[in-house]
Scaffold this motif. Structure first.
Motif, short mmCIF file in Angstrom:
data_model
loop_
_atom_site.label_atom_id
_atom_site.label_comp_id
_atom_site.label_asym_id
_atom_site.label_seq_id
_atom_site.Cartn_x
_atom_site.Cartn_y
_atom_site.Cartn_z
N UNK A 78 25.90 74.26 -23.35
CA UNK A 78 26.15 73.76 -24.70
C UNK A 78 26.34 74.91 -25.70
N UNK A 79 25.57 75.97 -25.52
CA UNK A 79 25.50 77.01 -26.55
C UNK A 79 26.21 78.32 -26.19
N UNK A 80 26.33 78.63 -24.90
CA UNK A 80 26.96 79.89 -24.50
C UNK A 80 28.46 79.67 -24.29
N UNK A 81 29.16 79.44 -25.36
CA UNK A 81 30.60 79.17 -25.27
C UNK A 81 31.29 79.76 -26.49
N UNK A 82 32.57 80.05 -26.31
CA UNK A 82 33.34 80.67 -27.39
C UNK A 82 33.55 79.71 -28.55
N UNK A 83 33.89 78.45 -28.23
CA UNK A 83 34.15 77.45 -29.27
C UNK A 83 33.07 76.37 -29.20
N UNK A 84 32.13 76.43 -30.13
CA UNK A 84 31.02 75.48 -30.12
C UNK A 84 31.47 74.07 -30.41
N UNK A 85 32.55 73.93 -31.16
CA UNK A 85 33.06 72.60 -31.52
C UNK A 85 33.50 71.80 -30.29
N UNK A 86 33.69 72.49 -29.16
CA UNK A 86 34.13 71.82 -27.93
C UNK A 86 32.96 71.48 -27.01
N UNK A 87 31.74 71.53 -27.53
CA UNK A 87 30.55 71.34 -26.69
C UNK A 87 30.13 69.88 -26.54
N UNK A 88 30.88 68.96 -27.13
CA UNK A 88 30.45 67.56 -27.16
C UNK A 88 30.09 66.97 -25.81
N UNK A 89 30.94 67.19 -24.81
CA UNK A 89 30.68 66.62 -23.48
C UNK A 89 29.42 67.22 -22.87
N UNK A 90 29.23 68.53 -23.04
CA UNK A 90 28.04 69.19 -22.49
C UNK A 90 26.78 68.71 -23.19
N UNK A 91 26.86 68.52 -24.50
CA UNK A 91 25.71 68.04 -25.26
C UNK A 91 25.33 66.63 -24.80
N UNK A 92 26.32 65.78 -24.64
CA UNK A 92 26.05 64.41 -24.18
C UNK A 92 25.40 64.42 -22.79
N UNK A 93 25.91 65.26 -21.90
CA UNK A 93 25.36 65.34 -20.55
C UNK A 93 23.91 65.82 -20.60
N UNK A 94 23.64 66.78 -21.49
CA UNK A 94 22.28 67.31 -21.61
C UNK A 94 21.30 66.25 -22.13
N UNK A 95 21.63 65.59 -23.24
CA UNK A 95 20.67 64.67 -23.84
C UNK A 95 20.50 63.40 -23.01
N UNK A 96 21.51 63.08 -22.19
CA UNK A 96 21.45 61.84 -21.42
C UNK A 96 20.93 62.04 -20.00
N UNK A 97 20.47 63.24 -19.67
CA UNK A 97 20.00 63.49 -18.30
C UNK A 97 18.66 62.84 -18.00
N UNK A 98 17.93 62.42 -19.07
CA UNK A 98 16.64 61.78 -18.83
C UNK A 98 15.53 62.28 -19.73
N UNK A 99 15.86 63.09 -20.75
CA UNK A 99 14.80 63.61 -21.62
C UNK A 99 14.07 62.49 -22.36
N UNK A 100 14.71 61.33 -22.51
CA UNK A 100 14.05 60.20 -23.16
C UNK A 100 12.81 59.76 -22.40
N UNK A 101 12.73 60.10 -21.11
CA UNK A 101 11.56 59.74 -20.29
C UNK A 101 10.29 60.44 -20.80
N UNK A 102 10.45 61.50 -21.59
CA UNK A 102 9.28 62.18 -22.16
C UNK A 102 8.63 61.32 -23.24
N UNK A 103 9.38 60.40 -23.82
CA UNK A 103 8.82 59.49 -24.82
C UNK A 103 8.17 60.23 -25.97
N UNK A 104 6.92 59.87 -26.29
CA UNK A 104 6.23 60.50 -27.43
C UNK A 104 5.74 61.91 -27.09
N UNK A 105 6.00 62.36 -25.87
CA UNK A 105 5.70 63.76 -25.51
C UNK A 105 6.89 64.68 -25.80
N UNK A 106 7.98 64.12 -26.28
CA UNK A 106 9.16 64.92 -26.58
C UNK A 106 9.02 65.57 -27.95
#
Length: 246
Positions: A78-106
Motif C-alpha cells: 500500500x505504501x511502498x509505491x511511486x504513485x500512492x493514488x493508485x493504492x486503492x486495490x492494495x488498501x482494500x485487500x489489506x483491510x478486508x483480509x480479516x482485521x475486523x476479527x480483532x473487534x474491540x482489540x483493534x
C-alpha cells in the motif's frame, strides 16, 4: 474527551526476549498471552509483509484480555509505491483480509512510509481519500508514519487532520519528529532504547514521555510503542513507563 494510554512493543516473537522478558520455558505459542498480561498493546508486524487469515486475527484477539489493543501495520504494497493514488486495490485487500476479527482489540492501523518517500500534496491527498472509515462494521483509525523531512509541512499536517489521521510522533536519530494536530487519538514510536540502560530509557526520558502521554490522553487514546533501538530492552522500557503511569 479523555482516553486511555496504552503502552507496548513491536510484535511478540523475538528470541532475545526469551529468558529476559519471557520466563524460561514459556512456550512460544503462549508468548502473546504473556504480552497481554504485562503490557496493554503491541504492533502486529506480520501484516506489513504478507496477508493473514481471518482465523489468525481471531486467535490473536482471543489470546489477550479486554482493553488490550493491537496496532496493525499496513501492507508494504500500500505504501511502498511511486504513485500512492493508485493504492486503492492494495488498501482494500489489506483491510478486508480479516482485521475486523480483532473487534474491540483493534487499535490504529499504522501506515508507514519509506524514508525516501517525499511529500507530494496531490498524491498524498489522493491516498488519504482511499483510507476507509470502517471494515465489516468495525471503525478504523489511521496513523501515518512519514520519514522524510519534506513532510514537515503545514500542508501535510492539514491533509492529515482533514482525513482524521494521526501523525506518528517518531523519536529516531534520523527521521524527523513531526507533531500532528489533535484528531482524537495519538501515536508515539520511541526508537532510542539503549543497551546501557536496564529499562532502555533513562529515568528522566521515561518521565518526559510519560508526561507527554498524560497530557495527550486528555484529548483521546494514546498509543506508545517502544520499537527497535536496543530491541532487547523494549519490554522493560514499556513496563517502566506503565509503572510511571501508575
Amino acid at each position: 474527551m479523555a482516553g486511555r494510554i496504552r503502552v507496548g512493543i513491536g510484535g511478540w516473537v523475538y528470541e532475545p526476549w526469551r529468558g529476559s522478558f519471557y520466563p524460561q520455558g514459556l512456550r512460544q505459542k503462549d508468548e502473546l498471552a504473556y504480552v497481554g498480561q504485562h503490557l496493554t498493546a503491541t504492533e502486529i508486524n506480520a501484516t506489513y509483509y504478507s496477508s493473514q487469515k481471518p482465523a489468525t486475527f481471531a486467535g490473536w484477539a482471543g489470546a489477550v484480555p479486554d482493553g488490550f489493543q493491537f496496532a496493525v501495520k499496513a501492507s508494504r504494497y500500500c505504501t511502498n509505491r511511486k504513485v500512492l493514488a493508485e493504492a486503492g486495490e492494495s488498501i482494500a485487500r489489506f483491510v478486508e483480509q480479516g482485521i475486523a476479527e480483532l473487534g474491540d482489540r483493534l487499535g490504529p492501523i499504522l501506515w508507514q512510509f519509506m524514508a525516501t518517500k517525499r511529500f507530494d500534496p496531490d498524491d498524498f491527498g489522493a491516498f488519504l481519500q482511499l483510507l476507509p472509515a470502517s471494515v465489516a462494521g468495525v471503525p478504523l483509525r489511521h496513523a501515518l508514519e512519514v520519514r522524510h523531512e519534506s513532510f514537515d509541512d503545514p500542508a501535510f499536517l492539514s491533509l492529515a487532520r482533514e482525513a482524521g489521521a494521526a501523525v506518528v510522533l517518531a523519536e529516531h536519530d534520523e527521521y524527523p519528529a513531526i507533531t500532528g494536530h489533535d484528531v482524537g487519538f495519538s501515536y508515539m514510536r520511541l526508537m532510542r532504547a539503549s543497551e546501557d540502560e536496564p529499562t532502555g530509557y533513562a529515568r528522566d526520558d521515561l518521565v518526559r514521555w510519560t508526561d507527554r502521554a498524560k497530557a495527550q490522553v486528555e484529548r483521546g487514546d494514546v498509543f506508545t510503542f517502544f520499537i527497535s533501538g536496543a530491541k532487547a530492552r523494549n519490554p522493560a522500557a514499556a513496563q517502566a513507563m506503565m509503572v510511571a503511569l501508575g
